[in-house]
Enzyme design. Structure first.
Site, short mmCIF file in Angstrom:
data_model
loop_
_atom_site.label_atom_id
_atom_site.label_comp_id
_atom_site.label_asym_id
_atom_site.label_seq_id
_atom_site.Cartn_x
_atom_site.Cartn_y
_atom_site.Cartn_z
N ASN A 149 -61.26 -35.29 -121.62
CA ASN A 149 -60.00 -34.54 -121.76
C ASN A 149 -60.12 -33.06 -121.42
OD1 ASN A 149 -61.52 -34.32 -124.16
ND2 ASN A 149 -59.71 -33.67 -125.28
N GLY A 225 -66.35 -37.60 -128.41
CA GLY A 225 -65.66 -38.74 -127.82
C GLY A 225 -64.96 -39.54 -128.89
N THR A 229 -67.19 -45.13 -130.32
CA THR A 229 -68.46 -44.81 -129.65
C THR A 229 -69.38 -44.03 -130.60
OG1 THR A 229 -67.12 -44.55 -127.65
CG2 THR A 229 -69.42 -43.91 -127.49
N GLU A 247 -68.40 -35.34 -132.76
CA GLU A 247 -67.02 -34.80 -132.76
C GLU A 247 -66.13 -35.92 -132.26
OE1 GLU A 247 -66.26 -31.98 -133.99
OE2 GLU A 247 -68.30 -31.22 -134.20
N CYS A 281 -58.04 -33.39 -128.66
CA CYS A 281 -58.35 -33.98 -129.97
C CYS A 281 -57.65 -33.22 -131.09
CB CYS A 281 -59.85 -33.97 -130.19
SG CYS A 281 -60.55 -32.33 -130.03
N GLU A 460 -69.90 -28.00 -134.90
CA GLU A 460 -70.35 -27.23 -133.74
C GLU A 460 -69.91 -25.78 -133.95
OE1 GLU A 460 -68.44 -29.55 -130.53
OE2 GLU A 460 -70.46 -30.23 -130.06
P1 NAD Z 1 -65.43 -42.22 -125.26
O1 NAD Z 1 -66.07 -42.37 -126.60
O2 NAD Z 1 -64.96 -43.43 -124.57
O3 NAD Z 1 -66.43 -41.51 -124.24
C1 NAD Z 1 -67.01 -40.26 -124.49
C2 NAD Z 1 -68.32 -40.16 -123.73
O4 NAD Z 1 -69.22 -41.14 -124.26
C3 NAD Z 1 -68.20 -40.46 -122.24
O5 NAD Z 1 -69.10 -39.64 -121.53
C4 NAD Z 1 -68.62 -41.91 -122.16
O6 NAD Z 1 -69.14 -42.28 -120.89
C5 NAD Z 1 -69.70 -41.97 -123.21
N1 NAD Z 1 -69.93 -43.30 -123.78
C6 NAD Z 1 -69.06 -44.35 -123.85
N2 NAD Z 1 -69.66 -45.40 -124.43
C7 NAD Z 1 -70.92 -45.01 -124.74
C8 NAD Z 1 -72.01 -45.65 -125.38
N3 NAD Z 1 -71.95 -46.90 -125.82
N4 NAD Z 1 -73.15 -44.95 -125.56
C9 NAD Z 1 -73.23 -43.67 -125.16
N5 NAD Z 1 -72.23 -43.01 -124.52
C10 NAD Z 1 -71.09 -43.68 -124.33
O7 NAD Z 1 -64.28 -41.16 -125.45
P2 NAD Z 1 -63.23 -40.66 -124.34
O8 NAD Z 1 -62.21 -41.72 -124.16
O9 NAD Z 1 -63.97 -40.12 -123.18
O10 NAD Z 1 -62.58 -39.41 -125.09
C11 NAD Z 1 -61.46 -39.49 -125.91
C12 NAD Z 1 -61.88 -39.37 -127.36
O11 NAD Z 1 -62.61 -38.19 -127.57
C13 NAD Z 1 -60.69 -39.28 -128.29
O12 NAD Z 1 -60.90 -40.10 -129.39
C14 NAD Z 1 -60.68 -37.82 -128.72
O13 NAD Z 1 -60.10 -37.56 -129.97
C15 NAD Z 1 -62.14 -37.52 -128.73
N6 NAD Z 1 -62.38 -36.09 -128.66
C16 NAD Z 1 -62.82 -35.45 -129.78
C17 NAD Z 1 -63.03 -34.08 -129.75
C18 NAD Z 1 -63.52 -33.33 -130.97
O14 NAD Z 1 -63.93 -32.20 -130.83
N7 NAD Z 1 -63.51 -33.93 -132.15
C19 NAD Z 1 -62.79 -33.37 -128.57
C20 NAD Z 1 -62.33 -34.05 -127.46
C21 NAD Z 1 -62.13 -35.42 -127.50
#
Ligand code: NAD
Length: 479
Positions: A149, A225, A229, A247, A281, A460
């Protein structure tokens, strides 16, 4: 079509297997680049080079490391336009947003941690004839895994403190938005970052992401993410007793009191709900309004939301671009249908979009505002991560607080009132790691950043990040 490369041992490299994924521009639905589908073999070469680089990188002075980060920050500034165009093309976000928020913040992250590491001090404790002092040593080879994002913004937010503290890094950007991380690797080469200090591996989360998490050579993981995950990473890391910082997702409440500054509150909450198409997020998604203000707030809010222009991200007059992918658009649309099935009344969002020829297949969605949903329904409990918000009523401070806290998430909240005693009282009790009073996403990089409950683990930002990326060792001297 361009081919993105991994960054390993200081150079750009193709994936060992020669396999690639598509990189799609979500505003046009066109494939514009190929992304390495990295595997375990690529990880091995990256970890080997990081391990080789670690003794030297961890033993140069903090100032020397800071100088590299400053140089990289300067090069990001020099390449602002190219990076902003790339970020917009990869994510669908308005180019103006990338230019004023994403890319400047990426540069600020590097600059901030370059300065922070030179001011980072450890504790000492003296009593009678004993002195204790604590060393904070870099951990070794660590991983930084980031989402789609805010691609370069969140990627650098992790890499900068890890490198500043003296670690060598294996970084994995999202496969959905890898392009600016690729440009970043070219910048690192231009900045002369010593080889192996940072390695960037592209590819699927389920393959290279999982391989990174399974690797016993990775001594700490900073992950941003989804909650699902994060849970997997925590489960794999626990038996290794490895440090993790998570996060994760959010379902952020905003509490609007009758005594707020209505003009400002509406304006800021429109931004809080729909910035970056609601794909932040920290975006507000559950808005709770004190009963006596409800109708006035609703009328004004919906009127402002209807003024938001959705369309071509490269057109500066548009406030919102496209969602990040076909899959994500389908997910968000399924929540719109769910909200209707759950009894939600749609106040705006279903007017047809008129899109130009070039973007007619893009993944666009108007901002949606619902009312009349129960607090327990899925629309009000699950993270949608798109331009969908609900308006809800509360009758007392206690009820507002209780509705806001009735969630498995606890990332961020915002409070809107001119009664500062009330604001502080609620801020103290609301179950979120971040609380904004009469503002939203006002960030000071020195503050702890992160969520409670299913929104994550650890914090963080500022010294918290430097503490995470170091191992404390206490030394006790008797004299
Ligand atoms: P995601 O969990 O699908 O992916 C995040 C990252 O993890 C990507 O690089 C992905 O390739 C990797 N990944 C996926 N599966 C994995 C695994 N099994 N092992 C290791 N790495 C893996 O998330 P997304 O769809 O990319 O992002 C959206 C999510 O992120 C939303 O839930 C959002 O709220 C969250 N987010 C949180 C924050 C925060 O600061 N709390 C900030 C931004 C986004």
């Amino acid at each position: 079509m361009e081919t993105i490369a991994n960054y390993i041992n200081g150079e750009l490299r193709n994936p060992i297997t020669g396999n690639y994924l598509d990189d799609v521009n979500p505003a046009t639905a066109q494939i514009f680049a190929r992304i390495p589908l990295s595997k375990e073999e690529d990880l091995k070469t990256a970890v080997d080079s990081a391990e080789k680089a670690f003794p030297q990188w961890s033993s140069i002075t903090a100032k020397q490391r800071a100088n590299y980060l400053i140089k990289i920050a300067e090069l990001i500034n020099d390449n602002l336009d190219e990076l902003a165009v790339a970020e917009s093309k990869d994510t669908g976000k308005p180019i103006q947003l990338a230019k004023t928020v994403d890319i400047p913040r990426a540069s600020a992250n590097l600059e901030f941690f370059a300065h922070a590491i030179t001011q980072f001090s450890s504790e000492s404790h003296a009593s009678q004839n004993v002195i204790n002092y604590t060393l904070r040593k870099p951990i070794g080879v660590v991983a930084c895994i980031s989402p789609w994002n805010l691609p370069l913004y969140l990627f650098t937010w992790k890499i900068a403190p890890a490198l500043a503290a003296g670690n060598c890094v294996i970084a994995k950007p999202s496969e959905i938005t890898p392009y600016t991380a690729y440009l970043f690797s070219k910048i690192c080469i231009e900045a002369g970052l010593p080889k192996g200090v940072l390695n960037i591996l592209h590819g699927a989360g389920s393959e290279i992401g999982d391989a990174i998490v399974q690797s016993k050579k990775i001594k700490a993981i900073s992950f941003t993410g989804g909650t699902a995950t994060g849970r997997k990473i925590a489960a794999t890391s626990a038996p290794m007793f490895r440090k993790i910082s998570l996060e994760l997702g959010g379902k952020n409440p905003a509490l609007v009191f009758a005594d707020c500054d209505l003009e400002k509150t509406v304006k800021e909450l429109v931004r809080a709900s729909f910035s970056n198409q609601g794909e932040i997020c920290l975006c507000a998604s559950r808005i709770y309004i004190e009963d006596s203000l409800y109708e006035a707030f609703k009328t004004k809010f919906v009127k402002e939301v209807k003024l938001l222009e959705v369309g071509d991200p490269s057109d500066h007059s548009n406030n919102m671009g496209s969602l990040v992918s076909k899959q994500h658009l389908a997910k968000v649309k399924s929540y719109v249908e769910l909200a209707k099935a759950e009894g939600g009344v749609l106040l705006c969002g279903d007017e047809p979009l008129e899109l130009g020829e070039e973007i007619k297949n893009g993944y666009f969605l108007r901002p949606h505002v619902f009312e009349n949903l129960t607090n327990q329904c899925r629309t009000n409990q699950e993270e949608i991560f798109g331009p969908v918000v609900s308006l809800n009523r509360f009758r007392s401070e206690e009820e507002g607080l209780s509705l806001a806290n009735e969630s498995e998430y606890g990332l961020a909240s915002s409070l809107w009132t001119n009664d500062l005693s009330k604001a502080h009282r609620i801020a103290n009790q609301i179950e979120t790691g971040i609380v904004w009073i009469n503002c939203w996403m006002n960030r000071d990089l020195r503050t702890p950043f992160g969520g409670m409950k299913n929104s994550g683990l650890g914090r963080e930002g500022g010294l918290e990040a430097l503490r995470f990326f170091t191992e404390p060792k206490n030394i006790c001297l008797q004299y």
